[in-house]
Design a protein around this motif. Sequence first.
Motif, mmCIF file in Angstrom:
data_model
loop_
_atom_site.group_PDB
_atom_site.id
_atom_site.type_symbol
_atom_site.label_atom_id
_atom_site.label_comp_id
_atom_site.label_asym_id
_atom_site.label_seq_id
_atom_site.Cartn_x
_atom_site.Cartn_y
_atom_site.Cartn_z
ATOM 1 N N GLY A 1 16.947 -14.162 24.455
ATOM 2 C CA GLY A 1 17.532 -14.700 25.676
ATOM 3 C C GLY A 1 18.458 -15.883 25.450
ATOM 4 N N TYR A 2 18.696 -16.251 24.193
ATOM 5 C CA TYR A 2 19.575 -17.392 23.920
ATOM 6 C C TYR A 2 21.023 -17.091 24.304
ATOM 7 C CZ TYR A 2 15.572 -19.044 21.195
ATOM 8 O OH TYR A 2 14.326 -19.430 20.795
ATOM 9 N N GLY A 3 21.462 -15.871 24.081
ATOM 10 C CA GLY A 3 22.827 -15.496 24.461
ATOM 11 C C GLY A 3 23.027 -15.574 25.963
ATOM 12 N N LYS A 4 22.063 -15.062 26.699
ATOM 13 C CA LYS A 4 22.139 -15.100 28.163
ATOM 14 C C LYS A 4 22.203 -16.545 28.659
ATOM 15 C CE LYS A 4 19.694 -13.632 32.309
ATOM 16 N NZ LYS A 4 18.481 -13.013 32.848
ATOM 17 N N ASP A 5 21.336 -17.395 28.125
ATOM 18 C CA ASP A 5 21.352 -18.799 28.530
ATOM 19 C C ASP A 5 22.670 -19.465 28.155
ATOM 20 O OD1 ASP A 5 18.734 -18.368 29.365
ATOM 21 O OD2 ASP A 5 17.982 -20.222 28.497
ATOM 22 N N THR A 6 23.206 -19.115 26.989
ATOM 23 C CA THR A 6 24.471 -19.702 26.552
ATOM 24 C C THR A 6 25.603 -19.307 27.486
ATOM 25 O OG1 THR A 6 23.711 -19.717 24.246
ATOM 26 C CG2 THR A 6 26.083 -19.907 24.629
ATOM 27 N N VAL A 7 25.695 -18.030 27.836
ATOM 28 C CA VAL A 7 26.755 -17.581 28.750
ATOM 29 C C VAL A 7 26.588 -18.251 30.111
ATOM 30 C CG1 VAL A 7 27.787 -15.587 29.920
ATOM 31 C CG2 VAL A 7 27.113 -15.404 27.516
ATOM 32 N N GLN A 8 25.360 -18.392 30.568
ATOM 33 C CA GLN A 8 25.092 -19.082 31.833
ATOM 34 C C GLN A 8 25.642 -20.510 31.780
ATOM 35 O OE1 GLN A 8 20.883 -19.104 32.868
ATOM 36 N NE2 GLN A 8 21.115 -21.034 33.931
ATOM 37 N N LEU A 9 25.400 -21.213 30.671
ATOM 38 C CA LEU A 9 25.891 -22.587 30.542
ATOM 39 C C LEU A 9 27.407 -22.632 30.387
ATOM 40 C CD1 LEU A 9 23.146 -24.266 28.327
ATOM 41 C CD2 LEU A 9 23.490 -24.478 30.810
ATOM 42 N N VAL A 10 27.987 -21.659 29.695
ATOM 43 C CA VAL A 10 29.446 -21.592 29.561
ATOM 44 C C VAL A 10 30.078 -21.447 30.941
ATOM 45 C CG1 VAL A 10 31.341 -20.098 28.789
ATOM 46 C CG2 VAL A 10 29.556 -20.793 27.180
ATOM 47 N N LYS A 11 29.527 -20.588 31.772
ATOM 48 C CA LYS A 11 30.048 -20.437 33.134
ATOM 49 C C LYS A 11 29.963 -21.762 33.892
ATOM 50 C CE LYS A 11 28.586 -16.867 35.458
ATOM 51 N NZ LYS A 11 27.708 -15.763 35.958
ATOM 52 N N LYS A 12 28.851 -22.455 33.755
ATOM 53 C CA LYS A 12 28.674 -23.739 34.433
ATOM 54 C C LYS A 12 29.702 -24.762 33.937
ATOM 55 C CE LYS A 12 25.241 -27.282 35.378
ATOM 56 N NZ LYS A 12 23.833 -27.632 35.360
ATOM 57 N N ILE A 13 29.876 -24.849 32.631
ATOM 58 C CA ILE A 13 30.838 -25.789 32.052
ATOM 59 C C ILE A 13 32.252 -25.469 32.544
ATOM 60 C CG2 ILE A 13 31.991 -26.423 29.882
ATOM 61 C CD1 ILE A 13 29.181 -26.026 28.543
ATOM 62 N N CYS A 14 32.623 -24.198 32.482
ATOM 63 C CA CYS A 14 33.988 -23.803 32.869
ATOM 64 C C CYS A 14 34.248 -23.992 34.353
ATOM 65 C CB CYS A 14 34.245 -22.357 32.474
ATOM 66 S SG CYS A 14 34.343 -22.098 30.688
ATOM 67 N N PHE A 15 33.335 -23.510 35.186
ATOM 68 C CA PHE A 15 33.576 -23.536 36.629
ATOM 69 C C PHE A 15 33.290 -24.889 37.262
ATOM 70 C CE2 PHE A 15 32.748 -18.736 36.494
ATOM 71 C CZ PHE A 15 34.098 -18.453 36.390
ATOM 72 N N GLU A 16 32.246 -25.555 36.833
ATOM 73 C CA GLU A 16 31.908 -26.852 37.428
ATOM 74 C C GLU A 16 32.573 -28.016 36.701
ATOM 75 O OE1 GLU A 16 27.646 -27.251 37.926
ATOM 76 O OE2 GLU A 16 27.484 -25.203 38.715
ATOM 77 N N GLY A 17 32.561 -27.972 35.371
ATOM 78 C CA GLY A 17 33.121 -29.072 34.586
ATOM 79 C C GLY A 17 34.632 -29.045 34.519
ATOM 80 N N TYR A 18 35.191 -27.909 34.104
ATOM 81 C CA TYR A 18 36.642 -27.789 33.945
ATOM 82 C C TYR A 18 37.347 -27.269 35.200
ATOM 83 C CZ TYR A 18 35.904 -28.499 28.942
ATOM 84 O OH TYR A 18 35.547 -29.016 27.711
ATOM 85 N N LYS A 19 36.583 -26.918 36.220
ATOM 86 C CA LYS A 19 37.146 -26.415 37.481
ATOM 87 C C LYS A 19 38.026 -25.183 37.263
ATOM 88 C CE LYS A 19 35.374 -29.930 39.691
ATOM 89 N NZ LYS A 19 33.952 -29.824 39.940
ATOM 90 N N ALA A 20 37.598 -24.317 36.343
ATOM 91 C CA ALA A 20 38.353 -23.100 36.039
ATOM 92 C C ALA A 20 38.344 -22.146 37.225
ATOM 93 C CB ALA A 20 37.756 -22.400 34.819
ATOM 94 N N SER A 21 39.431 -21.407 37.368
ATOM 95 C CA SER A 21 39.480 -20.365 38.386
ATOM 96 C C SER A 21 38.974 -19.037 37.820
ATOM 97 C CB SER A 21 40.905 -20.197 38.911
ATOM 98 O OG SER A 21 41.778 -19.826 37.849
ATOM 99 N N LYS A 22 39.047 -18.921 36.490
ATOM 100 C CA LYS A 22 38.692 -17.658 35.852
ATOM 101 C C LYS A 22 38.332 -17.914 34.391
ATOM 102 C CE LYS A 22 40.960 -13.165 35.044
ATOM 103 N NZ LYS A 22 42.199 -12.420 35.318
ATOM 104 N N ILE A 23 37.422 -17.115 33.866
ATOM 105 C CA ILE A 23 37.095 -17.100 32.444
ATOM 106 C C ILE A 23 37.366 -15.684 31.954
ATOM 107 C CG2 ILE A 23 35.311 -17.444 30.679
ATOM 108 C CD1 ILE A 23 33.662 -18.922 32.876
ATOM 109 N N TRP A 24 38.033 -15.549 30.812
ATOM 110 C CA TRP A 24 38.272 -14.224 30.262
ATOM 111 C C TRP A 24 37.850 -14.198 28.795
ATOM 112 C CZ3 TRP A 24 41.521 -12.719 26.277
ATOM 113 C CH2 TRP A 24 42.401 -13.691 25.795
ATOM 114 N N LEU A 25 37.615 -13.003 28.306
ATOM 115 C CA LEU A 25 37.230 -12.818 26.918
ATOM 116 C C LEU A 25 37.664 -11.443 26.463
ATOM 117 C CD1 LEU A 25 34.529 -10.738 26.843
ATOM 118 C CD2 LEU A 25 33.480 -12.759 27.835
ATOM 119 N N ASP A 26 37.682 -11.269 25.147
ATOM 120 C CA ASP A 26 37.818 -9.917 24.617
ATOM 121 C C ASP A 26 36.628 -9.659 23.715
ATOM 122 O OD1 ASP A 26 38.518 -11.083 22.076
ATOM 123 O OD2 ASP A 26 40.633 -10.972 22.574
ATOM 124 N N VAL A 27 36.229 -8.405 23.672
ATOM 125 C CA VAL A 27 35.042 -8.004 22.920
ATOM 126 C C VAL A 27 35.308 -6.626 22.338
ATOM 127 C CG1 VAL A 27 33.919 -7.134 25.043
ATOM 128 C CG2 VAL A 27 32.513 -7.676 23.066
#
Length: 153
Positions: free
Chosen positions: A88-114
Motif C-alpha cells: 500500500g505504499y504506492g497508493k499512499d504515495t500517489v495520494q500524497l502526490v495529489k495532495k501536494i500538487c492540488f493543495e500545495g502547488y494549486k495545480a489544475s491537472k497532473i499528468w503522467l506517462d506509463v
Amino acid sequence: MVETDKIILRKTKLEDIERILNFEADNNQFVQQYNFSEHKEILESESHLSVFERKSNLLIGFVILAGILSSDKIIEFRRIVISKKGSGYGKDTVQLVKKICFEGYKASKIWLDVYADNKRAIKLYKLMGFIEEGVEAIDENRKLLIMSIANNQ
C-alpha cells in the motif's frame, strides 16, 4: 513533509541519491535511468521527494514532479519508484502526490506517462482517479499510456 499512517514524504537530500539510483536500477524495465548528476539537478530545479516507511524510517522510494512552477498549473508526475511492493505504499504515495500538487502547488491537472505493459502501475493510477488520455508508440514493441487527473476529481 507530508505523511500517512504508512509513509513519510519529504524533500530528497543529496545523501538519498545513491539509494535512489539502486531503486531505479531494480525497476529499469519501467523507469528511465538517471545518473547522479541528473538527480542532483532535479533536486535544484524541480520537486524530488523521498518516500520513507513510517514504522522503520527506511528510505523505500522516491517521486519526481516536474513543471511545479509552470504558469499553466499542469504538473508532470514524472517518476515514482517504490521498492517495497504490495504493502500500500504506492497508493499512499500517489495520494500524497495529489495532495501536494492540488493543495500545495494549486495545480489544475497532473499528468503522467506509463508503459502500457506496467499493469500494476496502471491499476493503481486508475484506482486513484487518473484517466487515460492517449497512447504514444515508443517503438513497434512498446507503448506509453498518457494519463491525467484534474483538480476537481
